[in-house]
Enzyme design. Structure first.
Site, PDB file in Angstrom:
ATOM      1  N   HIS A  40      -4.304 -34.001  17.070  1.00 51.41           N
ATOM      2  CA  HIS A  40      -3.709 -35.123  17.481  1.00 51.41           C
ATOM      3  C   HIS A  40      -2.935 -34.306  17.972  1.00 51.41           C
ATOM      4  O   HIS A  40      -1.264 -34.611  18.273  1.00 51.41           O
ATOM      5  CB  HIS A  40      -3.040 -35.420  16.061  1.00 51.41           C
TER       6      HIS A  40
ATOM      7  N   GLY B 286      -5.131  -2.758   4.551  1.00 51.93           N
ATOM      8  CA  GLY B 286      -3.827  -3.564   4.905  1.00 51.93           C
ATOM      9  C   GLY B 286      -5.131  -4.883   5.096  1.00 51.93           C
ATOM     10  O   GLY B 286      -4.874  -5.903   3.773  1.00 51.93           O
ATOM     11  N   ARG B 287      -5.350  -4.733   5.935  1.00 50.32           N
ATOM     12  CA  ARG B 287      -5.452  -6.465   6.417  1.00 50.32           C
ATOM     13  C   ARG B 287      -7.138  -6.675   6.236  1.00 50.32           C
ATOM     14  O   ARG B 287      -7.885  -7.444   5.877  1.00 50.32           O
ATOM     15  CB  ARG B 287      -5.991  -6.844   8.258  1.00 50.32           C
TER      16      ARG B 287
ATOM     17  N   GLU C 296      10.219  -4.513   4.597  1.00 51.05           N
ATOM     18  CA  GLU C 296      10.007  -6.062   4.484  1.00 51.05           C
ATOM     19  C   GLU C 296      10.232  -6.463   2.981  1.00 51.05           C
ATOM     20  O   GLU C 296      11.297  -7.010   2.158  1.00 51.05           O
ATOM     21  CB  GLU C 296       9.578  -6.894   5.366  1.00 51.05           C
TER      22      GLU C 296
ATOM     23  N   GLU D 209      -4.532  -7.405  15.497  1.00 47.14           N
ATOM     24  CA  GLU D 209      -4.503  -6.718  14.651  1.00 47.14           C
ATOM     25  C   GLU D 209      -5.657  -5.125  14.494  1.00 47.14           C
ATOM     26  O   GLU D 209      -5.546  -4.058  15.138  1.00 47.14           O
ATOM     27  CB  GLU D 209      -3.943  -6.270  13.253  1.00 47.14           C
TER      28      GLU D 209
ATOM     29  N   LYS E 167       9.010  -1.732  14.367  1.00 44.72           N
ATOM     30  CA  LYS E 167      10.297  -0.891  13.572  1.00 44.72           C
ATOM     31  C   LYS E 167      10.649   0.467  13.152  1.00 44.72           C
ATOM     32  O   LYS E 167      11.982   0.294  12.939  1.00 44.72           O
ATOM     33  CB  LYS E 167       8.289  -0.523  12.721  1.00 44.72           C
TER      34      LYS E 167
ATOM     35  N   LYS F 142       0.687  -1.358   0.449  1.00 41.68           N
ATOM     36  CA  LYS F 142       0.345   0.175  -0.040  1.00 41.68           C
ATOM     37  C   LYS F 142       1.316   1.108  -0.370  1.00 41.68           C
ATOM     38  O   LYS F 142       0.742   2.045  -0.965  1.00 41.68           O
ATOM     39  CB  LYS F 142      -1.098  -0.225   1.445  1.00 41.68           C
TER      40      LYS F 142
HETATM   41  C1  G6Q Z   1      -2.573  -4.404   7.249  1.00 39.01           C
HETATM   42  C2  G6Q Z   1      -1.503  -3.429   8.437  1.00 39.01           C
HETATM   43  C3  G6Q Z   1       0.045  -3.977   7.938  1.00 39.01           C
HETATM   44  C4  G6Q Z   1      -0.136  -3.774   6.362  1.00 39.01           C
HETATM   45  C5  G6Q Z   1       1.772  -4.537   5.853  1.00 39.01           C
HETATM   46  C6  G6Q Z   1       1.782  -4.092   5.193  1.00 39.01           C
HETATM   47  O1  G6Q Z   1      -3.975  -3.644   8.757  1.00 39.01           O
HETATM   48  O2  G6Q Z   1      -1.432  -2.750   7.461  1.00 39.01           O
HETATM   49  O3  G6Q Z   1      -0.151  -5.831   8.497  1.00 39.01           O
HETATM   50  O4  G6Q Z   1      -0.617  -4.519   5.392  1.00 39.01           O
HETATM   51  O5  G6Q Z   1       2.445  -3.456   7.162  1.00 39.01           O
HETATM   52  O6  G6Q Z   1       1.873  -2.987   4.495  1.00 39.01           O
HETATM   53  P1  G6Q Z   1       2.533  -2.683   2.570  1.00 39.01           P
HETATM   54  O7  G6Q Z   1       0.530  -2.585   2.272  1.00 39.01           O
HETATM   55  O8  G6Q Z   1       2.368  -0.967   3.078  1.00 39.01           O
HETATM   56  O9  G6Q Z   1       3.645  -2.713   2.838  1.00 39.01           O
END
Ligand code: G6Q
Length: 553
Positions: free
Chosen positions: A386, A269-270, A214, A355, A506, A208
């Site tokens: 199990h 994001g989620r 990462e 989250e 972070k 996003k």
């Molecule tokens: C979800 C969070 C988080 C996000 C990641 C990746 O709701 O905001 O999990 O999706 O940190 O972020 P980017 O899409 O900006 O790389």
């Protein structure tokens, strides 16, 4: 603005009182005194049949929980979300994942713009691109067709597409290999790429912000890998596409705007697997199946928005969570899908629930005086039986469980499916009704073993079933959980749509990263400093090629 304190609401006090009575009752008794219970406490929503009769509730409990929802302003908050109001108050944004699945014929005006045509414009571009990849019309730099898709992203830009891709494998093109790389640990990318032909590999960089450490680290290493193998920077244009809201950063990375698929800051994001973040999934299953997936979400959205609260499945599931967390004191919730393809669902729901609602201040910024999100965990059945089911049946903690299954199998091994579903139903039955000491003794068990072989029961679970795991039923299931999480956030008066809790770590990592590989002064707490110096020294000696004895400190 004054904080609304849920425990001060009249319904909360009534529920507290009611809890004393209900918690003393056993599900055996609740069932034996109410022959209609199973029928009356089973509900339908968007193709799902959801049985909540094995919960430690009575009809009165539901009435009181609904009163709590009403007193909490759930309906007004839900309407505010559907209208596109800025309910994410700490990021000053609307929360509009529901717009991502609105049919083309609908409209939703946010500010002065209708967002629905924008959504469908992106979906159409995704469909065009996915189709070209699937048909082999989109060629790699050397003219090869694409046979591998590597999705690079993390968190919300990984868990959704990875879980859905896994879930819908039976709908995916078997000639395309789709992999997901998320971890900054170089092993993730290395293992994903080691047997891939670069000439036939497409990278979908999902971020996003397009700044996530990462993802950008993995994307840059993937770019270097591709250029080194194909021998030209010009290869990027045929092998990299981006999904992001940040056009400038995508351009700077070297991906042209025509190879970029956008989404908007009102998609969390989620909550983004149904946006362009689902591109890898669309490439795998095709645009038509992806639209079915969105239709499933939409059907559940409609149910959530228009069904009276006492039959509204996401509302009921959300309220059950509140009942166990705040009144029974449960701190965890297990999700056990009886479908191997849903094996990533618990991880996906961990992010969605924890989250979103793992918060300890109210919308008004005051400390909460009550518990919020539980820890969500799980494994697919029958595997979990199990391992951790021992604790579910005989441990000292109460863990409500969601059992998820389908009537029709996906594989041709039909007899496996009957066994699978028999196990799911059996576990829910055993948890609820147990086996008393008398029953155990009556089976001839030696007296010394009776306590060990007794199952107290009275352990709650929900059974969720749909006819088949399809793109549509999966979309509806995800939306069901999204809205249950929304319901809980509304009751707890917290912001389910921000995630400030991930920022501090972070920020510190950014500070520590250079400290690990330079001689600069290190000023942290004594423990962190000690580790930085230890690591720095070991790495320096390794770089100098010195042999390090295993126990040297
Ligand atoms: C979800 C969070 C988080 C996000 C990641 C990746 O709701 O905001 O999990 O999706 O940190 O972020 P980017 O899409 O900006 O790389």
């Amino acid at each position: 603005m004054a904080t609304r304190v849920p425990p001060d609401l009249p319904a909360w006090a009534l529920l507290r009182e009611h809890y004393r009575e209900v918690s003393a009752r056993h599900l055996r008794e609740l069932f034996s005194t109410d022959p209609q219970r199973a029928r009356d406490l089973t509900f339908e929503a968007a193709g799902w049949r959801v049985d909540i009769s094995k919960h430690r509730i009575t009809r009165e409990t539901i009435g009181l929980l609904i009163q709590l929802a009403e007193e909490s302003g759930l309906v007004a908050r839900r309407e505010a979300m559907f209208r596109g109001e800025r309910i994410n108050t700490t990021e000053y944004r609307p929360v509009l994942h529901i717009a991502l699945r609105l049919p083309r014929s609908r409209s939703l005006i946010v500010g002065d713009q209708d967002v629905v045509p924008q959504v469908h414009q992106v979906l159409d571009r995704m469909a065009d691109f996915a189709t070209r990849v699937r048909l082999g019309a989109w060629k790699g730099f050397t003219g090869e067709r694409i046979r591998n898709v590597v999705n690079i992203g993390i968190g919300g830009s990984d868990l959704g597409p990875a879980m859905v891709h896994e879930a819908l494998q039976f709908y995916a093109d078997p000639n395309l290999r789709v992999r997901f790389v998320s971890n900054v640990d170089g092993s993730d990318l290395t293992l994903a790429l080691r047997d891939l032909d670069p000439a036939a590999t497409l990278f979908v960089v999902c971020s996003k912000t397009f700044t996530t450490l990462e993802t950008m680290t993995n994307a840059r290493s993937a770019r270097a890998w591709l250029i080194s193998k194909l021998g030209s920077e010009r290869a990027i244009a045929r092998h990299f596409v981006a999904v992001s809201t940040n056009e400038a950063a995508v351009r700077e990375f070297g991906i042209a705007p025509e190879n970029m698929f956008v989404f908007w800051d009102w998609v969390g994001g989620r909550y983004s697997v149904d946006s362009a973040i689902g591109l890898s999934v669309m490439i795998a299953i095709g645009p038509e199946a992806f639209r079915e997936f969105l239709a499933g979400f939409h059907a559940m959205d409609e149910h959530f928005r228009s069904t009276p609260l006492h039959r509204n499945v996401p509302v009921l599931l959300g309220l059950l969570g509140v009942w166990y967390v705040n009144f029974f004191g449960c701190q965890t919730w297990a999700v056990v899908p009886y479908d191997h393809c849903l094996r990533r669902l618990p991880a996906y729901l961990q992010q969605l629930v924890m989250e979103s609602n793992g918060k300890s201040v109210t919308l008004q910024g005051e400390a909460v005086s009550y518990a919020t999100a539980p820890v969500v965990w799980g494994e697919p059945g029958t595997n979990g039986q199990h391992s951790f089911f021992q604790l579910l049946h005989q441990g000292t903690v109460l863990v409500p469980c969601d059992f998820i299954g389908f009537c029709e199998p996906q594989s041709d091994l039909l007899h496996h499916h009957d066994l699978l579903i028999a196990n799911m139903l059996a576990q829910a039955e055993a948890l609820a009704f147990g086996r008393s000491a008398e029953e155990v003794a009556a089976r001839g068990v030696a007296p010394g073993l009776v306590p060990h072989r007794t199952f107290l029961g009275n352990r709650p679970s929900t059974i969720l079933m749909a006819p088949k795991l399809t793109p549509r039923s999966l979309g509806a299931l995800i939306a069901l959980y999204e809205h249950a999480v929304f319901t809980q956030g509304a009751i707890w008066n917290i912001n389910s749509f921000d995630q400030w809790g991930v920022e501090l770590g972070k920020e510190l990592a950014e500070r520590i990263a250079p400290e690990l590989c330079t001689d600069q002064d290190v000023q942290h707490d004594a423990s962190t400093t000690q580790w930085i110096l230890y690591y720095r020294e070991r790495r320096a000696r390794e770089r100098r090629g010195e042999k390090i004895p295993p126990r040297a400190h």
